[in-house]
Design a protein around this motif. Structure first.
Motif, PDB file in Angstrom:
ATOM      1  N   ASP A 217      52.019  20.509  30.081  1.00 49.40           N
ATOM      2  CA  ASP A 217      52.085  19.048  29.925  1.00 49.40           C
ATOM      3  C   ASP A 217      52.783  18.320  31.068  1.00 49.40           C
ATOM      4  OD1 ASP A 217      50.635  18.896  27.518  1.00 49.40           O
ATOM      5  OD2 ASP A 217      52.418  19.413  26.355  1.00 49.40           O
ATOM      6  N   VAL A 218      52.582  18.806  32.281  1.00 48.00           N
ATOM      7  CA  VAL A 218      52.976  18.050  33.460  1.00 48.00           C
ATOM      8  C   VAL A 218      51.782  17.197  33.874  1.00 48.00           C
ATOM      9  CG1 VAL A 218      53.692  18.162  35.883  1.00 48.00           C
ATOM     10  CG2 VAL A 218      54.592  19.820  34.230  1.00 48.00           C
ATOM     11  N   ASP A 219      51.965  15.892  33.925  1.00 49.71           N
ATOM     12  CA  ASP A 219      50.880  14.968  34.260  1.00 49.71           C
ATOM     13  C   ASP A 219      50.820  14.742  35.769  1.00 49.71           C
ATOM     14  OD1 ASP A 219      50.159  14.545  31.563  1.00 49.71           O
ATOM     15  OD2 ASP A 219      51.751  13.045  31.346  1.00 49.71           O
ATOM     16  N   VAL A 220      49.609  14.746  36.311  1.00 53.07           N
ATOM     17  CA  VAL A 220      49.392  14.534  37.742  1.00 53.07           C
ATOM     18  C   VAL A 220      48.321  13.464  37.916  1.00 53.07           C
ATOM     19  CG1 VAL A 220      48.686  15.557  39.928  1.00 53.07           C
ATOM     20  CG2 VAL A 220      49.993  16.916  38.293  1.00 53.07           C
ATOM     21  N   THR A 221      48.624  12.475  38.722  1.00 57.85           N
ATOM     22  CA  THR A 221      47.646  11.464  39.117  1.00 57.85           C
ATOM     23  C   THR A 221      47.371  11.636  40.604  1.00 57.85           C
ATOM     24  OG1 THR A 221      48.377   9.880  37.454  1.00 57.85           O
ATOM     25  CG2 THR A 221      47.155   9.008  39.333  1.00 57.85           C
ATOM     26  N   ALA A 222      46.103  11.697  40.983  1.00 60.50           N
ATOM     27  CA  ALA A 222      45.749  11.885  42.394  1.00 60.50           C
ATOM     28  C   ALA A 222      44.442  11.172  42.707  1.00 60.50           C
ATOM     29  CB  ALA A 222      45.638  13.375  42.730  1.00 60.50           C
ATOM     30  N   ASP A 223      44.202  10.999  43.997  1.00 61.53           N
ATOM     31  CA  ASP A 223      42.979  10.332  44.467  1.00 61.53           C
ATOM     32  C   ASP A 223      41.985  11.308  45.084  1.00 61.53           C
ATOM     33  OD1 ASP A 223      44.180   7.707  43.959  1.00 61.53           O
ATOM     34  OD2 ASP A 223      45.442   8.192  45.684  1.00 61.53           O
ATOM     35  N   ILE A 224      42.432  12.541  45.330  1.00 60.81           N
ATOM     36  CA  ILE A 224      41.572  13.557  45.940  1.00 60.81           C
ATOM     37  C   ILE A 224      42.179  14.920  45.644  1.00 60.81           C
ATOM     38  CG2 ILE A 224      42.776  13.610  48.178  1.00 60.81           C
ATOM     39  CD1 ILE A 224      40.009  13.779  49.524  1.00 60.81           C
ATOM     40  N   TRP A 225      41.326  15.930  45.549  1.00 63.23           N
ATOM     41  CA  TRP A 225      41.857  17.268  45.306  1.00 63.23           C
ATOM     42  C   TRP A 225      41.045  18.302  46.065  1.00 63.23           C
ATOM     43  CZ3 TRP A 225      39.598  21.444  42.374  1.00 63.23           C
ATOM     44  CH2 TRP A 225      38.338  21.159  41.835  1.00 63.23           C
ATOM     45  N   PHE A 226      41.682  19.436  46.322  1.00 61.74           N
ATOM     46  CA  PHE A 226      41.030  20.551  47.013  1.00 61.74           C
ATOM     47  C   PHE A 226      41.402  21.858  46.315  1.00 61.74           C
ATOM     48  CE2 PHE A 226      41.366  17.264  50.229  1.00 61.74           C
ATOM     49  CZ  PHE A 226      40.143  17.316  50.873  1.00 61.74           C
ATOM     50  N   ARG A 227      40.447  22.760  46.275  1.00 63.01           N
ATOM     51  CA  ARG A 227      40.689  24.105  45.736  1.00 63.01           C
ATOM     52  C   ARG A 227      41.159  25.017  46.871  1.00 63.01           C
ATOM     53  NH1 ARG A 227      36.340  24.633  43.280  1.00 63.01           N
ATOM     54  NH2 ARG A 227      37.024  24.425  41.123  1.00 63.01           N
ATOM     55  N   CYS A 228      42.322  25.610  46.720  1.00 64.33           N
ATOM     56  CA  CYS A 228      42.915  26.444  47.772  1.00 64.33           C
ATOM     57  C   CYS A 228      43.092  27.875  47.287  1.00 64.33           C
ATOM     58  CB  CYS A 228      44.240  25.851  48.225  1.00 64.33           C
ATOM     59  SG  CYS A 228      44.109  24.180  48.898  1.00 64.33           S
ATOM     60  N   PHE A 229      42.080  28.406  46.670  1.00 60.83           N
ATOM     61  CA  PHE A 229      42.066  29.806  46.241  1.00 60.83           C
ATOM     62  C   PHE A 229      40.622  30.223  46.053  1.00 60.83           C
ATOM     63  CE2 PHE A 229      41.989  27.304  42.370  1.00 60.83           C
ATOM     64  CZ  PHE A 229      41.068  27.960  41.578  1.00 60.83           C
ATOM     65  N   GLY A 230      40.390  31.538  46.030  1.00 59.93           N
ATOM     66  CA  GLY A 230      39.045  32.017  45.722  1.00 59.93           C
ATOM     67  C   GLY A 230      38.333  32.713  46.857  1.00 59.93           C
ATOM     68  N   VAL A 231      38.904  33.828  47.348  1.00 58.47           N
ATOM     69  CA  VAL A 231      38.254  34.628  48.388  1.00 58.47           C
ATOM     70  C   VAL A 231      37.082  35.403  47.785  1.00 58.47           C
ATOM     71  CG1 VAL A 231      38.558  36.510  50.045  1.00 58.47           C
ATOM     72  CG2 VAL A 231      40.390  34.853  49.693  1.00 58.47           C
ATOM     73  N   VAL A 232      35.926  35.342  48.435  1.00 61.72           N
ATOM     74  CA  VAL A 232      34.741  36.066  47.955  1.00 61.72           C
ATOM     75  C   VAL A 232      34.166  36.896  49.105  1.00 61.72           C
ATOM     76  CG1 VAL A 232      32.439  35.883  46.950  1.00 61.72           C
ATOM     77  CG2 VAL A 232      34.202  34.202  46.346  1.00 61.72           C
ATOM     78  N   PRO A 233      34.297  38.229  49.068  1.00 65.63           N
ATOM     79  CA  PRO A 233      33.717  39.063  50.132  1.00 65.63           C
ATOM     80  C   PRO A 233      32.206  38.876  50.210  1.00 65.63           C
ATOM     81  CG  PRO A 233      35.236  40.333  48.762  1.00 65.63           C
ATOM     82  CD  PRO A 233      35.011  39.029  48.056  1.00 65.63           C
ATOM     83  N   GLN A 234      31.695  38.772  51.435  1.00 66.45           N
ATOM     84  CA  GLN A 234      30.262  38.550  51.653  1.00 66.45           C
ATOM     85  C   GLN A 234      29.576  39.890  51.918  1.00 66.45           C
ATOM     86  OE1 GLN A 234      29.668  35.623  50.822  1.00 66.45           O
ATOM     87  NE2 GLN A 234      30.392  34.032  52.187  1.00 66.45           N
TER      88      GLN A 234
END
Length: 361
Positions: A217-234
């Motif tokens: 229940d920590v509230d966050v207000t933002a105008d833009i977001w980015f995902r900074c996780f998720g390595v996928v071997p090709q």
């Protein structure tokens, strides 16, 4: 006749391996991108328009004797690489160096350089318009990106959310303490130990104000977001006998010699290997020494091959051009001054200029 080596993937490891073997064998480097993409500099390129062109390096001066084929490998098996165009490349030795995918802006999935640069320019515009930025993931990418954003826009509020209890847990406590100290100085907020209840309603990198909450229940207000996780071997192109070496997580099982398990003439390096170590460009460079050296030894009739040994935990983490911290073997924990000397100022673009035959970088 000269032995034929096909290197699949022109990232850090693949380009360096192709360069090393260029005078030893008939080398073909297969890479779909128009130019080498310097991922180490990508987060700065997302905030600094002048830095953006410096993360792209044309392949045309990489090899003196061999050739670069701009195409994508769709099927690789021992002795043969099949390309999306339908062309088949016979090979005495194959180096698998296709790396990993990762969410934008740490990496980009666009092969055309102009289109990729347009994507970064749009991210710059959207970031500039945002007052509050949310980054999901408190690993090295999220932390470094936060530092870059605050350097360019010191007035912006940046919040990093991650379900993990602490940052950089695989590194020494002294490093974590130093990074936390600098994050506090930069007024970057860490919300750890609780994931979001649901993802933001906007697309990543899209401007648009939203409200989200963590499970705690920590509230966050933002105008833009980015995902900074998720390595996928090709590694989806592996076929025939090589498909058996592909693990459920997409990594490739390798022996100590970095030969693919069960294979004598197929090697793998970089992010796709199952070597237990952080997936970093520096590790790929160390892999190159073993892989290229072993192929050279085999071509020259040798039988004793070098074994790869992962090094101790190490990281150089910039937090903007003049900030950051590092954990370096034999040197302990370093602060902003040493970090910027090693990586912060130009993010290794000069070194890559030498590799790709570009002077003046």
């Amino acid at each position: 006749m000269s032995k034929k080596v096909v290197v699949v993937g022109g990232g850090y490891g693949g380009s360096a391996a192709a360069k090393f073997l260029d005078g030893v064998a008939d080398v073909v480097l297969v890479e779909p991108k128009e130019a080498f993409f310097h991922a180490v500099g990508a987060l700065r390129a997302a905030v600094d328009p002048e830095f953006l062109p410096r993360i792209f390096f044309p392949y045309d001066k990489l090899l003196t004797n061999g050739r670069v084929v701009r195409d994508r490998a769709v099927r690789v098996e021992p002795g043969r690489v099949t390309l999306a165009s339908g062309e088949e490349l016979a090979a005495d030795y194959i180096v698998l160096a296709t790396g990993s995918g990762y969410p934008f802006p740490a990496k980009v999935d666009v092969d055309d350089t102009a289109a990729a640069q347009d994507k970064y320019r749009q991210a710059q515009v959207n970031l500039d318009a945002a007052e509050h930025v949310l980054l999901l993931g408190a690993g090295p990418v999220g932390l470094e990106f936060a530092g870059e954003i605050r350097h360019v826009w010191p007035e912006k509020k940046v919040v990093i959310v991650d379900p993990v209890a602490d940052i950089l847990s695989e590194y020494d406590p002294e490093l974590r303490e130093e990074v936390r100290r600098q994050l506090a100085e930069l007024n970057i907020q860490l919300v750890l130990g609780s994931p979001l209840k649901e993802n933001p309603p906007t697309e990543t990198g899209e401007w648009g104000t939203f409200h989200v909450s963590t499970v705690s229940d920590v509230d966050v207000t933002a105008d833009i977001w980015f995902r900074c996780f998720g390595v996928v071997p090709q590694t989806g192109y592996l076929a025939g006998a090589l498909a058996d070496a592909r693990k459920p997580n997409g990594q490739v099982a390798v022996a100590e010699t970095l030969q693919v398990k069960g294979q004598d003439t197929v090697f793998a390096l970089g992010d796709i290997t199952d070597v237990a170590e952080p997936k970093q460009a520096s590790a790929a460079s160390r892999h190159v020494e073993v892989v290229a050296g072993n192929i050279k030894a085999l071509i020259e009739g040798g039988s004793e091959l070098a074994a790869y040994q992962p090094g101790p935990a190490a990281i150089i983490l910039p937090l903007g051009p003049a900030g950051g911290a590092a954990q370096l073997p034999g040197m302990g924990i370093a602060g902003p001054d040493i970090t910027s000397q090693y990586k912060g100022a130009d993010l290794l673009t000069g070194r890559l200029g030498q590799l790709f035959g570009i002077t003046g970088e």
